[in-house]
Design a protein around this motif. Structure first.
Motif, PDB file in Angstrom:
ATOM      1  N   ALA A   1     -15.153   6.569  17.444  1.00 29.72           N
ATOM      2  CA  ALA A   1     -15.308   5.112  17.540  1.00 29.72           C
ATOM      3  C   ALA A   1     -15.727   4.764  18.960  1.00 29.72           C
ATOM      4  CB  ALA A   1     -14.010   4.397  17.167  1.00 29.72           C
ATOM      5  N   LEU A   2     -16.489   3.689  19.087  1.00 27.39           N
ATOM      6  CA  LEU A   2     -17.011   3.270  20.387  1.00 27.39           C
ATOM      7  C   LEU A   2     -16.735   1.778  20.562  1.00 27.39           C
ATOM      8  CD1 LEU A   2     -18.747   3.992  22.910  1.00 27.39           C
ATOM      9  CD2 LEU A   2     -20.761   3.370  21.563  1.00 27.39           C
ATOM     10  N   PRO A   3     -16.014   1.391  21.640  1.00 23.08           N
ATOM     11  CA  PRO A   3     -15.712  -0.033  21.846  1.00 23.08           C
ATOM     12  C   PRO A   3     -16.949  -0.833  22.238  1.00 23.08           C
ATOM     13  CG  PRO A   3     -14.927   1.279  23.701  1.00 23.08           C
ATOM     14  CD  PRO A   3     -15.389   2.245  22.662  1.00 23.08           C
ATOM     15  N   VAL A   4     -16.992  -2.068  21.775  1.00 25.16           N
ATOM     16  CA  VAL A   4     -18.097  -2.981  22.071  1.00 25.16           C
ATOM     17  C   VAL A   4     -17.541  -4.159  22.856  1.00 25.16           C
ATOM     18  CG1 VAL A   4     -19.913  -4.427  21.086  1.00 25.16           C
ATOM     19  CG2 VAL A   4     -19.247  -2.305  19.929  1.00 25.16           C
ATOM     20  N   VAL A   5     -18.198  -4.487  23.967  1.00 23.65           N
ATOM     21  CA  VAL A   5     -17.699  -5.554  24.841  1.00 23.65           C
ATOM     22  C   VAL A   5     -18.724  -6.672  24.977  1.00 23.65           C
ATOM     23  CG1 VAL A   5     -16.223  -3.980  26.133  1.00 23.65           C
ATOM     24  CG2 VAL A   5     -18.559  -4.415  26.930  1.00 23.65           C
ATOM     25  N   GLY A   6     -18.237  -7.836  25.421  1.00 25.17           N
ATOM     26  CA  GLY A   6     -19.097  -8.989  25.634  1.00 25.17           C
ATOM     27  C   GLY A   6     -19.596  -9.067  27.065  1.00 25.17           C
ATOM     28  N   ASP A   7     -20.173 -10.216  27.417  1.00 21.06           N
ATOM     29  CA  ASP A   7     -20.770 -10.396  28.742  1.00 21.06           C
ATOM     30  C   ASP A   7     -19.757 -10.292  29.866  1.00 21.06           C
ATOM     31  OD1 ASP A   7     -23.228 -10.801  27.524  1.00 21.06           O
ATOM     32  OD2 ASP A   7     -22.963 -12.983  27.394  1.00 21.06           O
ATOM     33  N   GLU A   8     -18.518 -10.704  29.598  1.00 23.83           N
ATOM     34  CA  GLU A   8     -17.466 -10.683  30.617  1.00 23.83           C
ATOM     35  C   GLU A   8     -16.575  -9.445  30.506  1.00 23.83           C
ATOM     36  OE1 GLU A   8     -17.495 -12.897  32.955  1.00 23.83           O
ATOM     37  OE2 GLU A   8     -19.161 -13.981  31.998  1.00 23.83           O
ATOM     38  N   GLY A   9     -16.947  -8.498  29.693  1.00 23.58           N
ATOM     39  CA  GLY A   9     -16.145  -7.287  29.531  1.00 23.58           C
ATOM     40  C   GLY A   9     -15.043  -7.409  28.510  1.00 23.58           C
ATOM     41  N   GLU A  10     -15.009  -8.524  27.781  1.00 27.30           N
ATOM     42  CA  GLU A  10     -13.972  -8.725  26.760  1.00 27.30           C
ATOM     43  C   GLU A  10     -14.250  -7.835  25.556  1.00 27.30           C
ATOM     44  OE1 GLU A  10     -17.098 -11.919  25.851  1.00 27.30           O
ATOM     45  OE2 GLU A  10     -16.307 -10.791  27.572  1.00 27.30           O
ATOM     46  N   LEU A  11     -13.182  -7.338  24.951  1.00 35.00           N
ATOM     47  CA  LEU A  11     -13.296  -6.452  23.806  1.00 35.00           C
ATOM     48  C   LEU A  11     -13.639  -7.264  22.558  1.00 35.00           C
ATOM     49  CD1 LEU A  11     -12.975  -3.595  22.605  1.00 35.00           C
ATOM     50  CD2 LEU A  11     -10.539  -4.098  22.295  1.00 35.00           C
ATOM     51  N   LEU A  12     -14.771  -6.916  21.920  1.00 28.17           N
ATOM     52  CA  LEU A  12     -15.231  -7.640  20.737  1.00 28.17           C
ATOM     53  C   LEU A  12     -14.979  -6.880  19.453  1.00 28.17           C
ATOM     54  CD1 LEU A  12     -18.690  -8.901  22.058  1.00 28.17           C
ATOM     55  CD2 LEU A  12     -16.541 -10.172  21.977  1.00 28.17           C
ATOM     56  N   GLY A  13     -15.056  -5.562  19.522  1.00 29.25           N
ATOM     57  CA  GLY A  13     -14.901  -4.759  18.325  1.00 29.25           C
ATOM     58  C   GLY A  13     -15.174  -3.301  18.605  1.00 29.25           C
ATOM     59  N   ARG A  14     -15.474  -2.540  17.558  1.00 21.23           N
ATOM     60  CA  ARG A  14     -15.753  -1.109  17.699  1.00 21.23           C
ATOM     61  C   ARG A  14     -16.770  -0.682  16.653  1.00 21.23           C
ATOM     62  NH1 ARG A  14     -11.361   2.020  14.066  1.00 21.23           N
ATOM     63  NH2 ARG A  14     -10.925   0.324  12.641  1.00 21.23           N
ATOM     64  N   VAL A  15     -17.548   0.301  17.015  1.00 25.71           N
ATOM     65  CA  VAL A  15     -18.472   0.928  16.072  1.00 25.71           C
ATOM     66  C   VAL A  15     -17.845   2.256  15.670  1.00 25.71           C
ATOM     67  CG1 VAL A  15     -20.766   1.890  15.733  1.00 25.71           C
ATOM     68  CG2 VAL A  15     -20.470  -0.149  17.149  1.00 25.71           C
ATOM     69  N   THR A  16     -17.745   2.526  14.381  1.00 28.55           N
ATOM     70  CA  THR A  16     -17.126   3.759  13.900  1.00 28.55           C
ATOM     71  C   THR A  16     -18.189   4.758  13.432  1.00 28.55           C
ATOM     72  OG1 THR A  16     -16.849   2.765  11.710  1.00 28.55           O
ATOM     73  CG2 THR A  16     -14.992   2.601  13.245  1.00 28.55           C
ATOM     74  N   PHE A  17     -17.776   6.003  13.271  1.00 31.42           N
ATOM     75  CA  PHE A  17     -18.725   7.074  12.956  1.00 31.42           C
ATOM     76  C   PHE A  17     -19.449   6.853  11.631  1.00 31.42           C
ATOM     77  CE2 PHE A  17     -14.841   8.433  10.888  1.00 31.42           C
ATOM     78  CZ  PHE A  17     -15.285   9.005   9.695  1.00 31.42           C
TER      79      PHE A  17
END
Length: 447
Positions: free
Chosen positions: A229-245
């Motif tokens: 899984a890979l975390p996805v962040v916004g413009d300010e570094g906030e955690l938005l979600g994750r991409v899974t395999f």
């Protein structure tokens, strides 16, 4: 095992032809992927009836497993808004967003009115991202904890949160502003001392992506770092979600299909299951371009009409020399585009890539040229004809190696997708120069 699966699918399909009700018990015993395959191969009316009679959870899993080319969103259109809303709420938010984004606005509105406000907000936020970006393929379901929790508190939180999540591979640590600080593998948390704060357990060299990162780059990063899984962040570094395999597997399939269609001169907009009108519209422009380049090659041949009149046998070697060179160029093109797509090629590496293909072309040209040149000599008892064909083969495979490697690199440099136009340009390059070389040498050495 595979044979049993195939037999089960075929058995259900045969029973479906006679009675939907009799197929119901068998359908419930099938894996959702197998049901998805059946849904892809039956009529829209039968699809609707099957989805209506299956339990909501099983129906939603089957729909999520369907190939996007089979247009699974059309099933939602055939259901009542209430039933469609039930299925949407059972889906992962990213799968739900993908399906709903394909629906007409009035159907979308009817379904969204019937799902929970929280679910609606999550799905709406995901639908706002470009579908080919990290934001477009991520799921908003993440296991995140504040950095100040101790190990004991964190485990209690994990147990509570995990009841509402299908699966998770790591714990994301955030600060008070929801900014991502790092990731803690579950094993690392379990092995830690009870009083340790989770903020002290985060791994160094955190790998993350911005929500606007292209999905192909996301897939490469996950492959390179072997991430589940890979975390996805916004413009300010906030955690938005994750991409899974599993999302990445779909990306690899989608990108490889797209590249194959482009290499063949077929637009990516053409559905593999689409009708003839869509196919003609997407392919005709490329065939027209190919017609123009082929006409140019024909013009080149016409300029050597006198040579062909006096040495007719040389015409028999034109398709041989051009065909072998075309295959050589295709090989060089496939290797170069594959390397661009997977590893990338830096500007300083261009020369080495082209040099390698020129060397390969020269060696193959010499070996094949000697063979076909020997054939030409034996057929005509003329050593000069053998020399002309040999030199033409060497020269044309050198041209092929250069065209197959340099053209995609040039297009990449210009910001054009190399998979789109490379094959058309390469064919024109090898045909026009190849015929010029063979007939020009024939004119100079045989007449």
């Amino acid at each position: 095992m595979a044979r049993t699966r195939e037999q089960n699918i075929e058995k259900v399909k045969s029973i479906l032809a006679d009675s939907l009700e009799h197929a119901k018990p068998l359908l419930k015993r099938l894996h959702p992927s197998d049901i998805a395959r059946i849904l892809e191969e039956i009529s829209p009316d039968s699809r609707r009836k099957i989805v209506r009679m299956l339990p909501v959870e099983l129906a939603s899993e089957a729909i999520s497993e369907m190939d996007y080319e089979a247009n699974p969103e059309e099933i939602l259109s055939t259901l009542s808004p209430e039933r469609a809303a039930q299925i949407i709420e059972e889906l992962d938010p990213d799968d739900a967003a993908d399906l709903l984004s394909q629906l007409p606005s009035h159907e979308l509105r009817l379904i969204m009115e019937r799902i929970s406000e929280e679910e609606e907000q999550i799905i709406t936020s995901l639908m706002a991202y470009d579908e080919d970006t990290a934001g477009g393929i991520m799921t908003s379901e993440v296991l995140k904890l504040p950095a100040f929790l101790t190990k004991r508190q964190a485990i209690d939180a994990v147990v509570e949160i995990s009841e509402e999540m299908e699966d998770f591979y790591a714990i994301y640590i955030i600060d008070d502003d929801d900014k991502l600080l790092g990731v803690v593998p579950l094993k690392r948390l379990i092995q830690a001392k009870p009083w340790i704060k989770v903020g002290e357990l985060v791994l160094e060299n955190l790998v993350k992506v911005h929500h606007q990162t292209d999905q192909e780059k996301v897939a490469k990063i996950m492959k390179e770092y072997n991430l589940a899984a890979l975390p996805v962040v916004g413009d300010e570094g906030e955690l938005l979600g994750r991409v899974t395999f599993d999302d990445v597997i779909d990306v690899f399939e989608e990108e490889s299909t797209e590249d194959m269609l482009k290499l063949a001169g077929v637009s990516e907009d053409e559905s593999l299951r689409g009708g003839w009108a869509n196919a003609v519209k997407s392919r005709l422009p490329w065939l027209l371009i190919n017609l123009c380049t082929a006409s140019t090659a024909g013009f080149v041949i016409s300029r050597f009409a006198n040579t062909l009149d006096q040495m007719v046998i040389i015409a028999s070697f034109m398709p041989i020399v051009a065909g072998v060179a075309g295959n050589g160029a295709t090989q060089a093109l496939a290797v170069t585009i594959r390397r661009i797509a997977t590893d990338g090629i830096l500007s300083r590496q261009y020369l080495s890539v082209i040099t390698k293909e020129l060397l390969v072309g020269f060696i193959n040209g010499v070996l094949l040229g000697l063979v076909v040149g020997g054939i030409a000599w034996s057929l005509n008892a003329n050593p000069m004809l053998g020399l002309v064909v040999t030199l033409a083969m060497i020269g044309n495979l050198l041209i092929a190696g250069f065209a197959g490697s340099a053209i995609p690199l040039l297009l990449q440099r210009l910001g054009v997708d190399p998979a789109v136009a490379s094959s058309i340009l390469m064919t024109a390059f090898t045909d026009i120069l190849g015929y010029t070389l063979l007939l020009g040498l024939g004119t100079a050495l045989l007449l």
